[in-house]
Scaffold this motif. Structure first.
Motif, PDB file in Angstrom:
ATOM      1  N   GLY A   1      -8.163  -4.761  -0.557  1.00 32.01           N
ATOM      2  CA  GLY A   1      -7.239  -3.748  -1.078  1.00 32.01           C
ATOM      3  C   GLY A   1      -6.019  -3.509  -0.209  1.00 32.01           C
ATOM      4  O   GLY A   1      -5.297  -2.544  -0.402  1.00 32.01           O
TER       5      GLY A   1
ATOM      6  N   PRO B   1       1.541  11.100   4.699  1.00 31.73           N
ATOM      7  CA  PRO B   1       2.500  12.202   4.808  1.00 31.73           C
ATOM      8  C   PRO B   1       2.391  12.893   6.169  1.00 31.73           C
ATOM      9  O   PRO B   1       3.378  13.192   6.801  1.00 31.73           O
TER      10      PRO B   1
ATOM     11  N   ASN C   1       0.852  -1.192   0.000  1.00 27.73           N
ATOM     12  CA  ASN C   1       0.000   0.000   0.000  1.00 27.73           C
ATOM     13  C   ASN C   1       0.887   1.242   0.000  1.00 27.73           C
ATOM     14  O   ASN C   1       1.834   1.333   0.778  1.00 27.73           O
TER      15      ASN C   1
ATOM     16  N   HIS D   1      -3.195  12.437 -13.506  1.00 19.23           N
ATOM     17  CA  HIS D   1      -2.116  13.234 -12.902  1.00 19.23           C
ATOM     18  C   HIS D   1      -1.084  13.532 -13.983  1.00 19.23           C
ATOM     19  O   HIS D   1      -0.878  12.718 -14.889  1.00 19.23           O
TER      20      HIS D   1
HETATM   21  N1  LIG Z   1      -3.510  13.219  -4.614  1.00 20.30           N
HETATM   22  C1  LIG Z   1      -2.486  12.954  -3.804  1.00 20.30           C
HETATM   23  N2  LIG Z   1      -1.920  13.914  -3.036  1.00 20.30           N
HETATM   24  C2  LIG Z   1      -0.888  13.641  -2.216  1.00 20.30           C
HETATM   25  N3  LIG Z   1      -0.317  12.424  -2.079  1.00 20.30           N
HETATM   26  C3  LIG Z   1      -0.849  11.416  -2.799  1.00 20.30           C
HETATM   27  C4  LIG Z   1      -1.952  11.628  -3.696  1.00 20.30           C
HETATM   28  N4  LIG Z   1      -2.259  10.436  -4.282  1.00 20.30           N
HETATM   29  C5  LIG Z   1      -1.388   9.526  -3.772  1.00 20.30           C
HETATM   30  N5  LIG Z   1      -0.541  10.118  -2.885  1.00 20.30           N
HETATM   31  C6  LIG Z   1       0.546   9.459  -2.143  1.00 20.30           C
HETATM   32  O1  LIG Z   1       1.351   8.759  -3.077  1.00 20.30           O
HETATM   33  C7  LIG Z   1       1.823   7.537  -2.527  1.00 20.30           C
HETATM   34  C8  LIG Z   1       1.468   6.415  -3.496  1.00 20.30           C
HETATM   35  O2  LIG Z   1       0.053   6.167  -3.422  1.00 20.30           O
HETATM   36  P1  LIG Z   1      -0.720   5.191  -4.418  1.00 20.30           P
HETATM   37  O3  LIG Z   1      -2.172   5.413  -4.217  1.00 20.30           O
HETATM   38  O4  LIG Z   1      -0.159   5.350  -5.782  1.00 20.30           O
HETATM   39  O5  LIG Z   1      -0.274   3.782  -3.818  1.00 20.30           O
HETATM   40  P2  LIG Z   1      -0.755   2.310  -4.232  1.00 20.30           P
HETATM   41  O6  LIG Z   1       0.487   1.515  -4.488  1.00 20.30           O
HETATM   42  O7  LIG Z   1      -1.738   2.381  -5.325  1.00 20.30           O
HETATM   43  O8  LIG Z   1      -1.413   1.826  -2.870  1.00 20.30           O
HETATM   44  P3  LIG Z   1      -2.709   0.850  -2.572  1.00 20.30           P
HETATM   45  O9  LIG Z   1      -2.236  -0.537  -2.807  1.00 20.30           O
HETATM   46  O10 LIG Z   1      -2.970   1.078  -1.124  1.00 20.30           O
HETATM   47  O11 LIG Z   1      -3.835   1.296  -3.451  1.00 20.30           O
HETATM   48  C9  LIG Z   1       1.181   7.393  -1.159  1.00 20.30           C
HETATM   49  O12 LIG Z   1       2.126   7.778  -0.190  1.00 20.30           O
HETATM   50  C10 LIG Z   1       0.020   8.379  -1.191  1.00 20.30           C
HETATM   51  O13 LIG Z   1      -0.230   8.901   0.095  1.00 20.30           O
END
Ligand SMILES: Nc1ncnc2c1ncn2[C@@H]1O[C@H](COP(=O)(O)OP(=O)(O)OP(=O)(O)O)[C@@H](O)[C@H]1O
Length: 504
Positions: free
Chosen positions: A433, A395, A44, A59
C-alpha cells in the motif's frame, strides 16, 4: 448504440474536501466510460481514498460537487442513492466474513433463497452462488470457508457479491487496491475477472500503486498530486517513466545503495521449523545480509515472520545471536533484539485510537521513560525525528493515526520498529500500500539498516521488491524451500516461475 456515444457510466465533477480546515481534494473531476477501466493513481495521501469515500457516501464533499451516473444526477453523500444507481465498491478489506462459507457471504445483505415454510433452500442458494461466480469466469467450492480461500479467490467472492447485489444493471465497480498482497500469478487471474466484468459494459475505477498493472489493464489513468488532478491520459499515450514523473514531479531513485555485503556472523538461525503451512525450514541470516522469501499464497511465505517472532505456534528451533527463542514469546523476541513489521497493518501494526506520536513511540516507551516519567519534550522530539526520517505526511504528530493515508501509516509502523535498533529485522510485506516514492525511500532505509550490520529477512509477494532488496532469496512451495537464488541470480522472472513450480 456505439458505446462511445453513450453517457459516461460515472461523471464526477468538482469534488473538493476539507478536513478540519485542511483541503485535501481540490475540484477533482473524473469520468468513466462504459466498459472502461479507469485507473486512479497518486502518492500516499494524494486523496484517492477520500475521493472514493465521497463517492460511497462515507464522507460528504464540500459544496459544489456533483455526480452523474449513466447521465442521471445522483446525490453525492447519499449511499443509498449511489447504490440504487448501481455503483459498487470492493474495498481493500473486502468486507467478507472469514468464518462463513462462500454461499453465506454471497447471501449476506442480499437474502437467502427460501422455500416452503420460509426455510432456506440451500440447493437454490448454492446454485445461485455458483452462478454468481461463474458470471465472472470463476469457479471455487462455494461451500468452503472464506478464510480457507486464496486472496484472489476472496477478491473474486467480493466482486461476485458486489455484482450480485446490483438490482437491475450494474454501472460502476470501484476496486481499491485489490492486489495489495497478491503474487503475480494471482494478479493475472484477477485481471481475467476484471476483463469479464468490463465486457459487460461496467465502468471500473481501479486504484493501485502498481504502475505495471495500470498499463496492463487500464484504458485511461487519472493522476492526483496533493489532492489536485494533474492529468487524465490514455495509457497508450504514456510510458511508466512519464507516469512516474506526473505523480512525483521528478525522478525516483530506485537504485540499490548498499555496499557489497561483507557477511558477518549468523544473527538469526532456524532449524527444523514447522508451522501450519511450513513443513520444514532451515535458514540462516547473517549480519548485514538481506534474505528474501518468495512463494505463492499457501506456500508458507505468509506465516513465516509470525512463526519466527512468536505470534503463531511453531515447532523447531529459532536462535537469535546464538540464544534460543522459545515459541510464542514475542516479548523475548524483542528483548533479544528482534523486530517485526507485520503485513496486516490495520490489525497488527497500528493502534487505533492513539495519535501519530503515540504510535511512533510505542516500542520505545521504556527507553523514553528512563527519567521515571516520559518527558513530553523527549516524546515529541523522538516522534518528530521518526516522522522526518520516514517522510511521514501527517497534518500533525497529534493527528489520530487513522486519519493518515495507508502508506503513511505503514511508514510510522516501520519507523517505530527501526527506533528499537534491532539486530534482526523481520519484514512482512514491508511496502504494502506504499507509493513508489515512499517505496524507494523504504528500500533505501532497509539498505541502510543492513549496511549497519542488521540481519534482515523480507517476506514479500512482490517479487520485484525481492530482486531490488535481497542478497539471497529462498522460494517456498508447499511449505518447503524449493530453490535458492544468490546475488545476480535473484531476478523477478525466475522468482515468479519457481514460485509457480515452473522451471526458472
Ligand atoms: N478522516 C480524516 N480526517 C483528517 N484527515 C484525513 C482523513 N482521511 C484522510 N485524511 C487526509 O487526507 C489526505 C488524503 O488521504 P487519502 O487517504 O485520501 O490518501 P490516499 O491517496 O488514498 O493515500 P494511500 O495511497 O496512502 O492510501 C491525507 O493527507 C490524509 O491525512
Amino acid at each position: 448504440m456505439n458505446p462511445d456515444q453513450r453517457a459516461p457510466r460515472l461523471d464526477l465533477r468538482a469534488v473538493s474536501k476539507t478536513f478540519g480546515g485542511t483541503r485535501v481534494l481540490h475540484d477533482v473531476s473524473l469520468d468513466i466510460a462504459p466498459g472502461e477501466v479507469h485507473a486512479l493513481v497518486g502518492q500516499n495521501g494524494s486523496g484517492k481514498s477520500t475521493l472514493i469515500k465521497i463517492l460511497a457516501g462515507f464522507h460528504e464533499a464540500d459544496p459544489g460537487a456533483s455526480a452523474l451516473v449513466d447521465g442521471r444526477p445522483r446525490s453525492l453523500g447519499d449511499p443509498d442513492d449511489i447504490h440504487d444507481a448501481g455503483v459498487r465498491f470492493v474495498h481493500q478489506d473486502l468486507g467478507l466474513v472469514p468464518a462463513l462459507s462462500v454461499v453465506d457471504n454471497l447471501a449476506l445483505g442480499h437474502g437467502y433463497a427460501r422455500g416452503m415454510g420460509g426455510r432456506i433452500n440451500w440447493r437454490r442458494q448454492t446454485a445461485a452462488a455458483e452462478a454468481a461466480l461463474r458470471a465472472i469466469g470463476y469457479e471455487v467450492d462455494v461451500r468452503a470457508l472464506v478464510e480457507d480461500l486464496q486472496p484472489v479467490e476472496r477478491t473474486a467472492v467480493a466482486i461476485a457479491r458486489a455484482l450480485q447485489s446490483a438490482q437491475g444493471e450494474m454501472s460502476v465497480l470501484v476496486l481499491d487496491e485489490p492486489t495489495a498482497t497478491m503474487p503475480k500469478a494471482e494478479v493475472q487471474r484477477l485481471f481475467e475477472i476484471i476483463n469479464t466484468v468490463r465486457q459487460q459494459g461496467v465502468g471500473i475505477l481501479y486504484v493501485s500503486h502498481h504502475l505495471e498493472e495500470v498499463f496492463e489493464l487500464a484504458d485511461r489513468v487519472t493522476v492526483l498530486v496533493d489532492g489536485h488532478r494533474v492529468a487524465t491520459k490514455r495509457c497508450s499515450e504514456l510510458d511508466q517513466r512519464g507516469l512516474v514523473d506526473l505523480m512525483t514531479g521528478g525522478v525516483v531513485d530506485e537504485a540499490r545503495q548498499r555496499s557489497t555485503t561483507v557477511p558477518g556472523e549468523p544473527l538469526l538461525a532456524l532449524r527444523g521449523v514447522r508451522g501450519a503451512e511450513i513443513v520444514e525450514l532451515d535458514l540462516q541470516v547473517l549480519a548485514g545480509e538481506v534474505v528474501g522469501v518468495a512463494g505463492i499464497t499457501g506456500s508458507g511465505r505468509e506465516e513465516l515472520c509470525s512463526l519466527i517472532f512468536g505470534a503463531k505456534p511453531r515447532e523447531g528451533r529459532v536462535t537469535v545471536r546464538g540464544r534460543e527463542l522459545p515459541a510464542l514469546r514475542p516479548h523475548t523476541a524483542c528483548a533479544l533484539g528482534m523486530a517485526l513489521v507485520p503485513a496486516n497493518r490495520l490489525r497488527d501494526g497500528i493502534v487505533s485510537g492513539l495519535n501519530v506520536r503515540e504510535n511512533a513511540n510505542l516500542t520505545t516507551v521504556r527507553r523514553l521513560a528512563r527519567h521515571v516519567r516520559i518527558r513530553p519534550r523527549d516524546d515529541r522530539r523522538q516522534a518528530a525525528s521518526i516522522s522526518t526520517k520516514m517522510s511521514v505526511k501527517a497534518p500533525s504528530l497529534e493527528s489520530p493515526i487513522e486519519s493518515l493515508s495507508g502508506g503513511n501509516q505503514q511508514k510510522v509502523v516501520l519507523g517505530k520498529w527501526l527506533q528499537t535498533d534491532p539486530h534482526v529485522l523481520l519484514l512482512d510485506e514491508p511496502t504494502q500500500g506504499v507509493d513508489i516514492k515512499a517505496k524507494a525511500e523504504i528500500h533505501h532505509l532497509i539498505d541502510d539498516v543492513a549496511s549497519k550490520g542488521v540481519a534482515v529477512l523480507v517476506c514479500s509477494s512482490d517479487e520485484a521488491e525481492l530482486e531490488r532488496l535481497c542478497d539471497r532469496v529462498l522460494v517456498l512451495r508447499h511449505g518447503r524451500v524449493v530453490s535458492e537464488f544468490n546475488g545476480a541470480e535473484v531476478q523477478t522472472r525466475r522468482l515468479v516461475h519457481t514460485s509457480l513450480g515452473l522451471t526458472s
